[in-house]
Enzyme design. Structure first.
Site, short mmCIF file in Angstrom:
data_model
loop_
_atom_site.label_atom_id
_atom_site.label_comp_id
_atom_site.label_asym_id
_atom_site.label_seq_id
_atom_site.Cartn_x
_atom_site.Cartn_y
_atom_site.Cartn_z
N VAL A 157 -8.81 -41.69 19.88
CA VAL A 157 -8.86 -40.98 21.17
C VAL A 157 -9.48 -39.62 20.92
O VAL A 157 -9.28 -39.02 19.86
CB VAL A 157 -7.46 -40.82 21.80
N SER A 158 -10.24 -39.15 21.88
CA SER A 158 -11.00 -37.92 21.65
C SER A 158 -10.33 -36.68 22.22
O SER A 158 -10.56 -35.58 21.73
CB SER A 158 -12.40 -38.05 22.27
#
Length: 531
Positions: free
Chosen positions: A9-10
């Protein structure tokens, strides 16, 4: 061997909440079970809060290390964009997996190692890279609109000194604001220096927000004195930021470059003011005067930039001190000196260590060094002979170094042949061969640069002629020399001087030709005295 599950996940919020990350892991585990993979043979790699545009990520690095060690047979990922949103990086990873015979499985799409499958995979990757560009544009546009329309302050790593960040606003931190007002008062009204202000702040217990050492520096104080935020003007969108791909800072964060945008693109957001505009304007006028005075060079320094501290290794600086008031003229006389910058470091506070080196009056050191130079050039014929001997010695050293580099380059060429042979015999694959060649070429380039530098210096020395000046003219020439011309003579003989103090004695060590020439002169005199 293991089946790897990779999830990424960023955004920070997704990583903290864990929903998206756990969701990816769950989908990948389900895909692995469909391929009859036992739970004990699954190894999970979670990437929390890292962008897909950068290859250098902790979990990705661990995964690649395990693949290189032969521990992984399969990698399961929800979607190709979890690998990377950059097409080049994605293709590089896929090629790396193929070279290690590691199967790549996606939850949301099928990947087949066929021309058609690779074409489809590349199309998906191009779209993902395009989507990333759009996301960035929308995010920036949304932020600018929120700042311009709602006058909101975007989240920041550390708010400016004197302020706290709360609910998209900057609010005054009264404790810090008191010190901001004092800094301006000390600078404008009391004419205190940066050092005096820094020491005063330390004594009063004030600590800068960003400094890890909790000590003030000249730059942090100057930043407060020139920032318009303290009169209520905060400018957003002043700087343009660009990441340097593959480069990191000392702390491991992505390295960035900054450029200042045109003022028309800046967005003004009004914030609570800590000082009034009149005091701020007076501070800028004072800064202007100080800058003007600092840039006005009244004295010429013969040894400026040629001195290095023998205690701490810093290059010495030249400066001017104010002397006593002359009762006859009514003016305060000044005198020049050389000193180690660590004698008065630009970080302030009692815990900051200072160099033990003492400052030296400039005229004393200048006269001493120039007397050394005069010893070797006062006899032109002897000087020319000694300089020729030193020159020939240096040329011989350069020739030996050039020949040694030549032999190393020949060895590298043989090494390239061995790499090709290893590839033909299937000891290494094409990718490993390319990697070895890249490494080998980098080593060859460095050696070739060294060889070129040696050859250029040799050519320069061969073309230089040692001229002999007549005794009748040398005294007249020396008397007429300007400071800059004397510096040129010293720089041709000396790389630098090391200055150290042993008790009451000051040691001056010349690094370069001058030391050799003085040694030769001393030996000649001793030999003459014996005979």
């Amino acid at each position: 061997m293991y089946t790897a599950v990779y999830a990424r996940v960023s955004t920070g919020m997704q990583a903290i909440e864990g929903t998206s990350l756990d969701g990816q892991v769950e989908l990948c585990m389900k895909k692995a079970r469909e391929h009859n993979v036992a739970l004990s043979a699954i190894k999970v790699y979670k990437e929390e809060g890292f962008s897909g545009e950068d290859m250098d990520r902790p979990a990705m690095n661990r995964l690649r290390q395990d693949i290189g060690a032969g521990l992984i047979s399969q990698v399961v990922i929800t979607h190709p964009d979890r690998l990377s949103r950059d097409l080049t990086d994605k293709l590089f990873i896929c090629r790396e997996l193929e070279s290690r015979n590691v199967e790549l499985l996606f939850v949301d799409t099928e990947y087949k190692n066929t021309p058609e499958g690779q074409l489809f995979f590349n199309l998906i990757s191009v779209i993902a890279q395009y989507e990333l560009s759009l996301i960035k544009k929308r995010t920036i546009r949304g932020r600018l609109k929120a700042v311009e329309k709602d006058k909101r302050i975007m989240p920041m790593r550390v708010p400016p000194y004197g302020y706290d960040y709360a609910e998209s606003r900057l609010v005054i931190n009264e404790t810090e604001a008191q010190f901001v007002r004092l800094i301006y008062q000390w600078y404008v009204c009391d004419h205190m220096t940066m050092r005096e202000i820094g020491n005063q702040l330390t004594e009063m217990g004030a600590e800068p927000k960003r400094a890890e050492t909790k000590s003030w520096s000249a730059s942090s104080i100057q930043k407060i004195l020139r920032s318009e935020i303290y009169i209520g003007r905060y400018y957003y969108n002043r700087r343009s930021t660009r990441k340097l791909k593959g480069e990191r800072t000392k702390n491991g964060a992505p390295k960035k470059t900054y450029t200042i945008r045109d003022e028309k693109e800046w967005i003004l957001v009004e914030v609570p003011a800590i000082i009034d505009e009149r005091l701020f304007r007076l501070a800028q006028e004072q800064r202007g005067k100080n800058t003007k005075n600092a840039g006005h060079v009244k004295h010429e320094y013969l040894l400026k930039s040629l001195l290095r501290c023998g205690h701490c290794g810093r290059r010495w600086e030249a400066t001017t001190y104010s002397g006593r008031l002359n009762k006859l003229t009514g003016t305060r006389e000044s005198y020049t000196c050389y000193r180690c910058p660590n004698r008065n470091p630009k970080r302030f506070g009692h815990h900051i260590e200072r160099c033990s080196g003492r400052s030296i009056r400039a005229e004393v050191l200048d006269d001493y060094v120039w007397s050394l130079v005069m010893k070797v050039i006062s006899d032109p014929q002897a000087y020319a002979e000694r300089l020729t001997c030193s020159k020939e010695s240096l040329m011989n050293e350069l020739l030996l170094e050039s020949e040694s580099i030549g032999r190393l380059l020949q060895a590298k060429d043989k090494e390239a042949g061995k790499i090709k042979l290893m590839f033909r015999k299937a000891f290494i694959d094409a990718e490993e061969m390319e990697q070895e060649f890249r490494s080998l070429q980098a080593e060859k380039n460095a050696l070739q640069e060294r060889e070129q530098a040696c050859l250029e210096r040799l050519s320069q020395l061969r073309n230089e002629s040692v001229s002999v000046i007549e005794d009748t003219t040398i005294e007249r020439i020396i008397r007429e020399l300007r400071t800059e011309e004397k510096r040129h003579i010293i720089q041709s003989l000396v790389h630098e001087f090391l200055i150290s103090r042993e008790g009451a004695e000051i040691r001056v060590t010349a690094i370069g030709f001058l030391d050799e020439l003085i040694t030769g002169l001393r030996e000649e005199r001793e030999t003459g005295a014996e005979s």
